[in-house]
Design a protein around this motif. Structure first.
Motif, PDB file in Angstrom:
ATOM      1  N   PRO A 104       0.837  -1.189   0.104  1.00  0.00           N
ATOM      2  CA  PRO A 104      -0.176   0.205   0.197  1.00  0.00           C
ATOM      3  C   PRO A 104       0.987   1.274  -0.016  1.00  0.00           C
ATOM      4  CG  PRO A 104       0.006  -1.034   2.028  1.00  0.00           C
ATOM      5  CD  PRO A 104       0.562  -1.825   1.325  1.00  0.00           C
ATOM      6  N   PHE A 105       2.289   1.084   0.721  1.00  0.00           N
ATOM      7  CA  PHE A 105       2.927   2.327   0.270  1.00  0.00           C
ATOM      8  C   PHE A 105       3.919   2.428  -0.715  1.00  0.00           C
ATOM      9  CE2 PHE A 105       1.593   1.138   4.502  1.00  0.00           C
ATOM     10  CZ  PHE A 105       0.795   2.320   5.007  1.00  0.00           C
ATOM     11  N   ARG A 106       4.481   3.584  -1.047  1.00  0.00           N
ATOM     12  CA  ARG A 106       5.473   3.669  -2.125  1.00  0.00           C
ATOM     13  C   ARG A 106       6.039   5.012  -1.896  1.00  0.00           C
ATOM     14  NH1 ARG A 106       0.941   4.814  -4.894  1.00  0.00           N
ATOM     15  NH2 ARG A 106       0.975   6.973  -5.892  1.00  0.00           N
ATOM     16  N   TYR A 107       7.354   5.029  -2.363  1.00  0.00           N
ATOM     17  CA  TYR A 107       8.044   6.424  -1.833  1.00  0.00           C
ATOM     18  C   TYR A 107       7.930   7.532  -3.062  1.00  0.00           C
ATOM     19  CZ  TYR A 107      10.030   3.504   1.789  1.00  0.00           C
ATOM     20  OH  TYR A 107      10.528   2.779   2.680  1.00  0.00           O
ATOM     21  N   GLU A 108       7.417   8.405  -2.398  1.00  0.00           N
ATOM     22  CA  GLU A 108       7.186   9.708  -3.311  1.00  0.00           C
ATOM     23  C   GLU A 108       8.303  10.616  -3.079  1.00  0.00           C
ATOM     24  OE1 GLU A 108       4.701  10.035  -5.717  1.00  0.00           O
ATOM     25  OE2 GLU A 108       3.663   8.324  -5.056  1.00  0.00           O
ATOM     26  N   ASN A 109       8.553  11.418  -4.313  1.00  0.00           N
ATOM     27  CA  ASN A 109       9.719  12.339  -4.288  1.00  0.00           C
ATOM     28  C   ASN A 109       8.787  13.740  -4.135  1.00  0.00           C
ATOM     29  OD1 ASN A 109      12.005  10.906  -4.384  1.00  0.00           O
ATOM     30  ND2 ASN A 109      11.702  10.821  -6.674  1.00  0.00           N
ATOM     31  N   VAL A 110       8.844  14.320  -3.113  1.00  0.00           N
ATOM     32  CA  VAL A 110       8.252  15.635  -2.705  1.00  0.00           C
ATOM     33  C   VAL A 110       9.172  16.585  -2.659  1.00  0.00           C
ATOM     34  CG1 VAL A 110       6.538  16.455  -1.245  1.00  0.00           C
ATOM     35  CG2 VAL A 110       6.322  14.056  -1.528  1.00  0.00           C
ATOM     36  N   ALA A 111       8.785  17.511  -3.288  1.00  0.00           N
ATOM     37  CA  ALA A 111       9.943  18.883  -3.274  1.00  0.00           C
ATOM     38  C   ALA A 111       9.141  19.908  -2.617  1.00  0.00           C
ATOM     39  CB  ALA A 111      10.097  19.188  -4.557  1.00  0.00           C
ATOM     40  N   ALA A 112       7.835  20.046  -2.219  1.00  0.00           N
ATOM     41  CA  ALA A 112       7.445  21.391  -1.737  1.00  0.00           C
ATOM     42  C   ALA A 112       6.482  20.953  -0.564  1.00  0.00           C
ATOM     43  CB  ALA A 112       6.732  22.249  -2.689  1.00  0.00           C
ATOM     44  N   PRO A 113       6.376  21.797   0.542  1.00  0.00           N
ATOM     45  CA  PRO A 113       5.349  21.442   1.456  1.00  0.00           C
ATOM     46  C   PRO A 113       4.150  21.536   0.919  1.00  0.00           C
ATOM     47  CG  PRO A 113       7.157  23.311   2.094  1.00  0.00           C
ATOM     48  CD  PRO A 113       7.404  22.953   0.639  1.00  0.00           C
ATOM     49  N   GLY A 114       3.216  20.855   1.415  1.00  0.00           N
ATOM     50  CA  GLY A 114       2.009  20.784   1.090  1.00  0.00           C
ATOM     51  C   GLY A 114       1.609  20.051  -0.278  1.00  0.00           C
ATOM     52  N   GLU A 115       2.795  19.621  -0.893  1.00  0.00           N
ATOM     53  CA  GLU A 115       2.416  19.065  -2.080  1.00  0.00           C
ATOM     54  C   GLU A 115       1.837  17.711  -1.891  1.00  0.00           C
ATOM     55  OE1 GLU A 115       5.230  17.112  -5.782  1.00  0.00           O
ATOM     56  OE2 GLU A 115       6.026  18.653  -4.354  1.00  0.00           O
ATOM     57  N   LEU A 116       2.250  17.015  -0.879  1.00  0.00           N
ATOM     58  CA  LEU A 116       1.496  15.616  -0.494  1.00  0.00           C
ATOM     59  C   LEU A 116       1.375  15.591   1.081  1.00  0.00           C
ATOM     60  CD1 LEU A 116       0.788  12.693  -1.582  1.00  0.00           C
ATOM     61  CD2 LEU A 116       3.131  11.931  -0.860  1.00  0.00           C
ATOM     62  N   MET A 117      -0.035  15.307   1.202  1.00  0.00           N
ATOM     63  CA  MET A 117      -0.430  15.246   2.527  1.00  0.00           C
ATOM     64  C   MET A 117      -1.116  14.008   2.670  1.00  0.00           C
ATOM     65  SD  MET A 117       0.131  18.466   3.569  1.00  0.00           S
ATOM     66  CE  MET A 117      -0.765  19.128   4.930  1.00  0.00           C
ATOM     67  N   GLN A 118      -0.703  13.262   3.888  1.00  0.00           N
ATOM     68  CA  GLN A 118      -1.235  12.107   4.131  1.00  0.00           C
ATOM     69  C   GLN A 118      -2.266  11.985   5.387  1.00  0.00           C
ATOM     70  OE1 GLN A 118       2.023   9.318   4.698  1.00  0.00           O
ATOM     71  NE2 GLN A 118       2.188   9.213   2.675  1.00  0.00           N
ATOM     72  N   ILE A 119      -3.255  11.181   5.428  1.00  0.00           N
ATOM     73  CA  ILE A 119      -4.041  11.336   6.560  1.00  0.00           C
ATOM     74  C   ILE A 119      -4.334   9.707   7.337  1.00  0.00           C
ATOM     75  CG2 ILE A 119      -6.791  11.317   7.043  1.00  0.00           C
ATOM     76  CD1 ILE A 119      -7.308  13.213   5.145  1.00  0.00           C
ATOM     77  N   ASP A 120      -4.044   9.914   8.439  1.00  0.00           N
ATOM     78  CA  ASP A 120      -4.000   8.378   8.801  1.00  0.00           C
ATOM     79  C   ASP A 120      -4.474   8.472  10.431  1.00  0.00           C
ATOM     80  OD1 ASP A 120      -3.551   5.765   9.527  1.00  0.00           O
ATOM     81  OD2 ASP A 120      -1.476   6.065  10.007  1.00  0.00           O
ATOM     82  N   SER A 121      -5.341   7.559  10.783  1.00  0.00           N
ATOM     83  CA  SER A 121      -6.035   7.565  12.091  1.00  0.00           C
ATOM     84  C   SER A 121      -5.489   6.092  12.836  1.00  0.00           C
ATOM     85  CB  SER A 121      -7.437   7.352  12.007  1.00  0.00           C
ATOM     86  OG  SER A 121      -7.977   6.366  11.123  1.00  0.00           O
ATOM     87  N   THR A 122      -5.575   6.128  14.169  1.00  0.00           N
ATOM     88  CA  THR A 122      -5.175   5.068  15.007  1.00  0.00           C
ATOM     89  C   THR A 122      -5.894   5.154  16.213  1.00  0.00           C
ATOM     90  OG1 THR A 122      -3.204   3.992  16.070  1.00  0.00           O
ATOM     91  CG2 THR A 122      -3.249   6.303  15.759  1.00  0.00           C
ATOM     92  N   PRO A 123      -6.190   3.973  16.711  1.00  0.00           N
ATOM     93  CA  PRO A 123      -6.969   3.994  18.164  1.00  0.00           C
ATOM     94  C   PRO A 123      -5.960   4.318  19.407  1.00  0.00           C
ATOM     95  CG  PRO A 123      -6.815   1.645  17.285  1.00  0.00           C
ATOM     96  CD  PRO A 123      -6.350   2.694  16.135  1.00  0.00           C
ATOM     97  N   LEU A 124      -6.352   5.252  20.165  1.00  0.00           N
ATOM     98  CA  LEU A 124      -5.354   5.325  21.187  1.00  0.00           C
ATOM     99  C   LEU A 124      -5.788   4.408  22.478  1.00  0.00           C
ATOM    100  CD1 LEU A 124      -5.599   9.308  21.440  1.00  0.00           C
ATOM    101  CD2 LEU A 124      -3.696   7.761  20.578  1.00  0.00           C
ATOM    102  N   ASP A 125      -5.005   4.043  23.131  1.00  0.00           N
ATOM    103  CA  ASP A 125      -5.055   2.948  24.316  1.00  0.00           C
ATOM    104  C   ASP A 125      -5.285   3.987  25.630  1.00  0.00           C
ATOM    105  OD1 ASP A 125      -5.184   0.513  25.225  1.00  0.00           O
ATOM    106  OD2 ASP A 125      -3.176   0.206  25.778  1.00  0.00           O
ATOM    107  N   VAL A 126      -6.620   4.762  25.479  1.00  0.00           N
ATOM    108  CA  VAL A 126      -6.518   5.568  26.724  1.00  0.00           C
ATOM    109  C   VAL A 126      -8.244   5.509  26.905  1.00  0.00           C
ATOM    110  CG1 VAL A 126      -6.681   7.962  27.568  1.00  0.00           C
ATOM    111  CG2 VAL A 126      -4.759   7.169  25.918  1.00  0.00           C
ATOM    112  N   LEU A 127      -8.560   5.602  28.121  1.00  0.00           N
ATOM    113  CA  LEU A 127     -10.038   5.477  28.181  1.00  0.00           C
ATOM    114  C   LEU A 127     -10.724   7.011  28.679  1.00  0.00           C
ATOM    115  CD1 LEU A 127     -12.228   3.349  28.729  1.00  0.00           C
ATOM    116  CD2 LEU A 127     -11.697   3.611  31.125  1.00  0.00           C
TER     117      LEU A 127
END
Length: 178
Positions: A101-124
């Motif tokens: 699912p992942f590949r390496y992208e050559n990114v030159a400028a800030p904001g050119e490629l953004m990634q969204i990810d979510s993860t469960p927190l082990d906190v009640l």
């Protein structure tokens, strides 16, 4: 004694396959591709099959086969990671794997490629209804600068959170409502 700096030569670029005939390389690759679903074969079978492919495509004795040692070297380089002569179960299993699912992208400028990810927190935590529950952390990360542009903590991540992350990343703090 004069130095002729304008006539310097660059070192020749050596190919990983040496000076092998591209027709032979293509035939070896075809023999390797054919072996994925077949039972386990030997390198000698691959050599014989390569000769058959070359004879069928170009005619008998038109393309010269490399020596046995050269063929073994070429075959080793071209079949690396495919397990052509190894276990058939391993070979088929590796062939059936989807692309990563992942590949390496050559990114030159800030904001050119953004990634969204979510993860469960082990906190009640105490949710809005006063009931204890778990939450998920959803974040927007800039790949070029590796900075976190926005983060949301929610009981469950939904597609609305993606638009909320984008709004938070693009709206300065003083301009946000509330």
């Amino acid at each position: 004694m004069s130095r002729r700096w304008w006539t310097t030569r660059l070192a020749p670029h050596a190919s990983l396959l040496g000076q092998a005939d591209p027709r032979v390389v293509a035939a070896i690759r075809q023999a390797i591709a054919e072996s994925v679903e077949a039972s386990t074969r030997t390198i000698e079978y691959a050599r014989w099959r390569t000769e058959q492919i070359l004879a069928a495509e170009h005619g008998k004795d038109v393309v010269e086969m490399p020596s046995r040692a050269t063929f073994y070297r070429l075959f080793g380089k071209l079949s690396r990671g495919v397990h052509v002569t190894g276990s058939a179960r391993t070979r088929r299993s590796l062939a059936d794997q989807p692309e990563g699912p992942f590949r390496y992208e050559n990114v030159a400028a800030p904001g050119e490629l953004m990634q969204i990810d979510s993860t469960p927190l082990d906190v009640l935590v105490r949710l809005d209804e006063g009931m204890p529950g778990r939450v998920e952390l959803c974040g927007l990360v800039d790949v070029a600068t590796r900075t976190i542009a926005a983060v949301v903590v929610r009981p469950t991540t939904k597609s609305v959170d993606a638009s909320l992350l984008l709004a938070r990343a693009l709206t300065p703090e003083p301009m946000r409502p509330g």
